[in-house]
Design a protein around this motif. Structure first.
Motif, PDB file in Angstrom:
ATOM      1  N   UNK A   1       0.988  62.702 -27.703  1.00  0.00           N
ATOM      2  CA  UNK A   1       0.827  61.609 -28.662  1.00  0.00           C
ATOM      3  C   UNK A   1       0.535  60.328 -27.918  1.00  0.00           C
ATOM      4  N   UNK A   2      -0.727  59.879 -28.016  1.00  0.00           N
ATOM      5  CA  UNK A   2      -1.154  58.725 -27.243  1.00  0.00           C
ATOM      6  C   UNK A   2      -1.296  57.515 -28.163  1.00  0.00           C
ATOM      7  N   UNK A   3      -0.631  56.424 -27.788  1.00  0.00           N
ATOM      8  CA  UNK A   3      -0.711  55.195 -28.573  1.00  0.00           C
ATOM      9  C   UNK A   3      -1.775  54.281 -27.968  1.00  0.00           C
ATOM     10  N   UNK A   4      -2.701  53.818 -28.806  1.00  0.00           N
ATOM     11  CA  UNK A   4      -3.807  52.986 -28.337  1.00  0.00           C
ATOM     12  C   UNK A   4      -3.975  51.778 -29.257  1.00  0.00           C
TER      13      UNK A   4
ATOM     14  N   UNK B   1       1.089  68.486 -17.565  1.00  0.00           N
ATOM     15  CA  UNK B   1       2.298  67.937 -16.945  1.00  0.00           C
ATOM     16  C   UNK B   1       3.364  67.850 -18.017  1.00  0.00           C
ATOM     17  N   UNK B   2       4.621  67.932 -17.584  1.00  0.00           N
ATOM     18  CA  UNK B   2       5.728  67.928 -18.542  1.00  0.00           C
ATOM     19  C   UNK B   2       6.354  66.553 -18.720  1.00  0.00           C
ATOM     20  N   UNK B   3       5.823  65.540 -18.075  1.00  0.00           N
ATOM     21  CA  UNK B   3       6.397  64.207 -18.263  1.00  0.00           C
ATOM     22  C   UNK B   3       5.629  63.446 -19.337  1.00  0.00           C
ATOM     23  N   UNK B   4       6.325  62.514 -19.945  1.00  0.00           N
ATOM     24  CA  UNK B   4       5.672  61.564 -20.832  1.00  0.00           C
ATOM     25  C   UNK B   4       5.345  60.330 -20.016  1.00  0.00           C
ATOM     26  N   UNK B   5       4.269  59.652 -20.380  1.00  0.00           N
ATOM     27  CA  UNK B   5       3.911  58.442 -19.663  1.00  0.00           C
ATOM     28  C   UNK B   5       4.445  57.241 -20.441  1.00  0.00           C
ATOM     29  N   UNK B   6       5.638  56.825 -20.029  1.00  0.00           N
ATOM     30  CA  UNK B   6       6.272  55.658 -20.642  1.00  0.00           C
ATOM     31  C   UNK B   6       6.507  54.661 -19.522  1.00  0.00           C
ATOM     32  N   UNK B   7       6.003  53.458 -19.705  1.00  0.00           N
ATOM     33  CA  UNK B   7       6.160  52.417 -18.698  1.00  0.00           C
ATOM     34  C   UNK B   7       7.622  51.970 -18.699  1.00  0.00           C
ATOM     35  N   UNK B   8       8.206  51.854 -17.494  1.00  0.00           N
ATOM     36  CA  UNK B   8       9.637  51.558 -17.445  1.00  0.00           C
ATOM     37  C   UNK B   8       9.997  50.988 -16.087  1.00  0.00           C
ATOM     38  N   UNK B   9      10.531  49.769 -16.074  1.00  0.00           N
ATOM     39  CA  UNK B   9      11.028  49.233 -14.811  1.00  0.00           C
ATOM     40  C   UNK B   9      12.155  48.235 -15.053  1.00  0.00           C
ATOM     41  N   UNK B  10      12.883  47.948 -13.973  1.00  0.00           N
ATOM     42  CA  UNK B  10      14.025  47.048 -14.046  1.00  0.00           C
ATOM     43  C   UNK B  10      13.572  45.654 -13.661  1.00  0.00           C
ATOM     44  N   UNK B  11      13.690  44.727 -14.591  1.00  0.00           N
ATOM     45  CA  UNK B  11      13.285  43.348 -14.329  1.00  0.00           C
ATOM     46  C   UNK B  11      14.495  42.439 -14.517  1.00  0.00           C
ATOM     47  N   UNK B  12      15.067  41.945 -13.408  1.00  0.00           N
ATOM     48  CA  UNK B  12      16.265  41.103 -13.546  1.00  0.00           C
ATOM     49  C   UNK B  12      15.954  39.707 -14.089  1.00  0.00           C
TER      50      UNK B  12
ATOM     51  N   UNK C   1       2.158  57.696 -23.764  1.00  0.00           N
ATOM     52  CA  UNK C   1       1.735  59.036 -24.143  1.00  0.00           C
ATOM     53  C   UNK C   1       2.997  59.887 -24.106  1.00  0.00           C
ATOM     54  N   UNK C   2       3.367  60.470 -25.247  1.00  0.00           N
ATOM     55  CA  UNK C   2       4.604  61.245 -25.323  1.00  0.00           C
ATOM     56  C   UNK C   2       4.301  62.719 -25.498  1.00  0.00           C
ATOM     57  N   UNK C   3       5.161  63.551 -24.891  1.00  0.00           N
ATOM     58  CA  UNK C   3       5.066  64.976 -25.205  1.00  0.00           C
ATOM     59  C   UNK C   3       5.791  65.214 -26.526  1.00  0.00           C
ATOM     60  N   UNK C   4       5.590  66.396 -27.093  1.00  0.00           N
ATOM     61  CA  UNK C   4       6.087  66.628 -28.448  1.00  0.00           C
ATOM     62  C   UNK C   4       7.604  66.443 -28.582  1.00  0.00           C
ATOM     63  N   UNK C   5       8.379  66.984 -27.645  1.00  0.00           N
ATOM     64  CA  UNK C   5       9.838  66.823 -27.739  1.00  0.00           C
ATOM     65  C   UNK C   5      10.240  65.351 -27.732  1.00  0.00           C
TER      66      UNK C   5
END
Ligand SMILES: *[C@@H]1O[C@H](CO)[C@@H](O)[C@H](O)[C@H]1NC(C)=O
Ligand SMILES: *[C@@H]1O[C@H](CO)[C@@H](O)[C@H](O)[C@H]1NC(C)=O
Ligand SMILES: *[C@@H]1O[C@H](CO)[C@@H](O)[C@H](O)[C@H]1NC(C)=O
Ligand SMILES: *[C@@H]1O[C@H](CO)[C@@H](O)[C@H](O)[C@H]1NC(C)=O
Length: 393
Positions: free
Chosen positions: A189-192, A212-223, A252-256
């Motif tokens: 599921x791709x969001x555009x 690939x079994x990962x979802x592409x979600x942007x994620x980082x630690x910003x203090x 982009x998310x996988x179905x689960x």
């Protein structure tokens, strides 16, 4: 206190035996046992109290403390609330239930747009010849779109107003996911957005996402102020400040993962109520924090931590760079699509740059499949360049 009890019993047995025999040769084993007992009790104590306070460390040096935590199993986390226990068990079950294999797995392309999509003709070229391997969903929040491509006709879902920065953005994402999940063949599921364009051929993108079994979600630690500075303690106890994350919304998310986003009401409610512009003097943007924080809490290893949609923040302005017709060249598209490291910059005074290789199933590969933001005037140039820049890959 199982350990302690076991120790006392053992000591008792030894003493009973020792009463019948000569005492002196057995003294030493008793003392060894006592010593082992004391050490065990201490380790147990250090292990139990370590996470809440570091006072246990003062007995040894800080180094010694680290030593202990290395060879003990991970310390127990705080006690979960009823809602968390319920939520986590549902999520775990979905995560560990493999999706049913589909004969014709499809990618759902989900477009968030105020109205008409300026790049429909480009997407039309992109989709051509790949019928049956994708589906299109459009959430038009303002105006009814006028379509120029057959792939987009009648693909609008029921929509609602979207206000930038507010939870209504997340609601639109969830609405798209719900509609796309109705088709059991949709596996990714791709969001555009309306300003997004494809950087690669359909086949390249299909293989990249499906294998690939990962979802592409942007994620980082910003203090910094635009990261954890937006956190509100009203999200406690479920969302702690140390778990708060930031990331661009284009996933982009996988179905689960798509399913667990829909099942979630616990974390969603926290962000709906306590992450919004102007709350307690903070400008929290729900769509930049909800999913990164959610996945960081429930499946940190299941996400890639970068977005497959490129955007250029290098000008350090309030908005990212938007490309005009004169900017769009073969070289620009080639440059963007050859980037193989993802960059995150913190918003504190240090502007710390964190660069990570984009590892796809452990192999370094280009990070980006799509790019934004392009002005509608770039369409003709993109149409002309598209066969060239996607041909080689
Ligand atoms: C993804 O996970 C499934 C089930 O766990 C496994 O069979 C498959 O090989 C994995 N695919 C990749 C590309 O890792
Ligand atoms: C994403 O980052 C988290 C830590 O924040 C890490 O545990 C996880 O392994 C990373 N994901 C991948 C695929 O490397
Ligand atoms: C492409 O990248 C090269 C090398 O980094 C740079 O010199 C050039 O200006 C870039 N061109 C465009 C159009 O972005
Ligand atoms: C794109 O391809 C066409 C024909 O295949 C070629 O004439 C043209 O020079 C190419 N353009 C670029 C920028 O490579």
């Amino acid at each position: 206190m199982k350990t302690g009890k076991g120790c006392h019993l053992k000591m008792g047995e030894v003493q009973i035996f020792s009463g019948h025999r000569q005492r002196s040769p057995l003294r030493r084993p008793i003392w060894i046992l006592v010593l082992i007992c004391l050490v065990t009790v201490f380790l147990f104590w250090a292990y139990t109290y370590h996470p809440r306070s570091s006072s246990g460390c003062y007995i040894f040096s800080a180094k010694g403390c680290k030593g202990i935590s290395v060879w003990l199993p991970p310390a127990p986390v705080r006690e979960y609330t009823d809602e968390e226990v319920a939520s986590r068990i549902v999520i775990q079950d979905i995560l560990y239930t493999p999706s049913i294999e589909r004969k014709n797995p499809k990618i759902a392309f989900m477009f968030l747009s105020p109205g008409s999509l300026p790049f429909e003709m480009l997407w039309d070229k992109f989709f051509q010849g790949h019928e049956g391997r994708f589906s299109v969903y459009v959430h038009a929040s303002k105006d009814k779109p006028v379509h120029v491509s057959r792939y987009f006709v009648n693909r609008e879902i029921r929509s609602d107003q979207v206000v930038w920065g507010k939870i209504s953005m997340v609601d639109a994402e969830r609405r798209l996911l719900a509609n796309a999940l109705k088709d059991p063949d949709n596996m990714r599921f791709v969001l555009l957005s309306d300003s997004c364009v494809p950087l690669r051929s359909f086949n390249y993108i299909y293989d990249y996402l499906m294998h690939t079994n990962v979802s592409f979600v942007d994620c980082f630690y910003d203090p910094g102020p635009h990261g954890n500075g937006r956190y509100s303690e009203r999200m406690l106890p479920e969302v702690e400040k140390k778990d708060f994350r930031k990331g661009a919304q284009w996933f982009s998310l996988k179905r689960q993962h798509a399913l667990i986003v829909l099942t979630d009401s616990l974390y969603y409610t926290k962000f709906r109520d306590y992450c919004k512009p102007g709350l307690d003097g903070r400008n929290c943007i729900a769509d930049e924090h909800y999913l990164p924080t959610f996945f960081n809490l429930i499946d940190p290893n299941g996400i890639a931590n970068w977005s497959i949609t490129h955007v250029d923040w290098s000008e350090r302005k309030w908005h990212p760079k938007s490309y005009r017709a004169q900017d769009v060249t073969y070289q620009l598209l080639k440059n963007i699509s050859s980037i193989d490291r993802s960059l995150h910059v913190t918003s504190d005074g240090k502007h710390k740059e964190m660069e990570d290789p984009c590892l796809w199933n452990g192999v370094k590969r280009p990070c980006y499949l799509f790019a934004r933001k392009f002005f509608p005037e770039t369409l003709d140039k993109l149409l002309r360049l598209f066969p060239n820049y996607t041909l080689s890959h």
